[in-house]
Design a protein around this motif. Structure first.
Motif, PDB file in Angstrom:
ATOM      1  N   GLY A   1       0.793  -1.225   0.000  1.00 57.27           N
ATOM      2  CA  GLY A   1       0.000   0.000   0.000  1.00 57.27           C
ATOM      3  C   GLY A   1       0.821   1.269   0.000  1.00 57.27           C
ATOM      4  O   GLY A   1       0.322   2.335  -0.333  1.00 57.27           O
ATOM      5  N   TRP A   2       2.076   1.161   0.386  1.00 60.26           N
ATOM      6  CA  TRP A   2       2.960   2.329   0.348  1.00 60.26           C
ATOM      7  C   TRP A   2       3.526   2.445  -1.059  1.00 60.26           C
ATOM      8  O   TRP A   2       3.859   1.449  -1.694  1.00 60.26           O
ATOM      9  CB  TRP A   2       4.097   2.188   1.362  1.00 60.26           C
TER      10      TRP A   2
ATOM     11  N   LYS B   1       1.219   6.792   1.830  1.00 59.06           N
ATOM     12  CA  LYS B   1       0.072   5.892   1.909  1.00 59.06           C
ATOM     13  C   LYS B   1      -1.127   6.687   2.413  1.00 59.06           C
ATOM     14  O   LYS B   1      -0.994   7.550   3.285  1.00 59.06           O
ATOM     15  CB  LYS B   1       0.342   4.725   2.847  1.00 59.06           C
TER      16      LYS B   1
ATOM     17  N   TYR C   1      -4.828   6.321   4.244  1.00 58.74           N
ATOM     18  CA  TYR C   1      -5.678   5.477   5.086  1.00 58.74           C
ATOM     19  C   TYR C   1      -7.087   6.057   5.064  1.00 58.74           C
ATOM     20  O   TYR C   1      -7.256   7.269   5.202  1.00 58.74           O
ATOM     21  CB  TYR C   1      -5.161   5.460   6.525  1.00 58.74           C
TER      22      TYR C   1
ATOM     23  N   ASP D   1       1.214   0.681   9.840  1.00 59.31           N
ATOM     24  CA  ASP D   1       0.306  -0.299   9.240  1.00 59.31           C
ATOM     25  C   ASP D   1      -0.196  -1.297  10.282  1.00 59.31           C
ATOM     26  O   ASP D   1      -1.376  -1.669  10.273  1.00 59.31           O
ATOM     27  CB  ASP D   1       1.004  -1.069   8.119  1.00 59.31           C
TER      28      ASP D   1
END
Length: 116
Positions: free
Chosen positions: A33-34, A43, A45, A108
């Motif tokens: 996700g990064w 990233k 969220y 994370d």
């Protein structure tokens, strides 16, 4: 091969050395996700509401402080964008170091445990 668990076990250290460009894909693979955005990793969220977004910020504050590695954060109603880079690398011009990925993995883990 770099593993997420390896990053979680490490502590950020002062560094003036950026990661080699060739090593970045392995670190990115260890932190899903990064993405790389120039001289930083980023990233986004997503949350249900502003309360959850702020709860996340408060939850990661201790880790950021303990690691002494502070990201840029953009906070909106239901989203938080986190950007990590290391200001001390590349003769003070900034760039990506292992510290960025150590903190990314720890953030994370908090998100997965509490907000997913």
């Amino acid at each position: 091969m770099i593993k997420n668990t390896d990053l979680l076990a490490k502590k950020s250290q002062h560094t003036e050395t950026a990661l080699d460009v060739a090593s970045l894909p392995a670190y990115l693979a260890a932190t899903p996700g990064w993405t790389q955005d120039g001289p930083r990793i980023v990233k986004t969220y997503q949350f249900k509401n502003y309360y959850e977004t702020l709860s996340f910020i408060n939850a990661i504050a201790y880790v950021i402080h303990a690691e002494d590695h502070h990201p840029e954060m953009v906070v909106t109603f239901n989203r938080c964008v986190i950007k990590f880079d290391t200001h001390t690398v590349n003769d003070g011009k900034g760039g990506i170091s292992e510290n960025d990925f150590i903190c990314a993995a720890k953030i994370d883990a908090i998100f997965e445990q509490s907000f997913s």
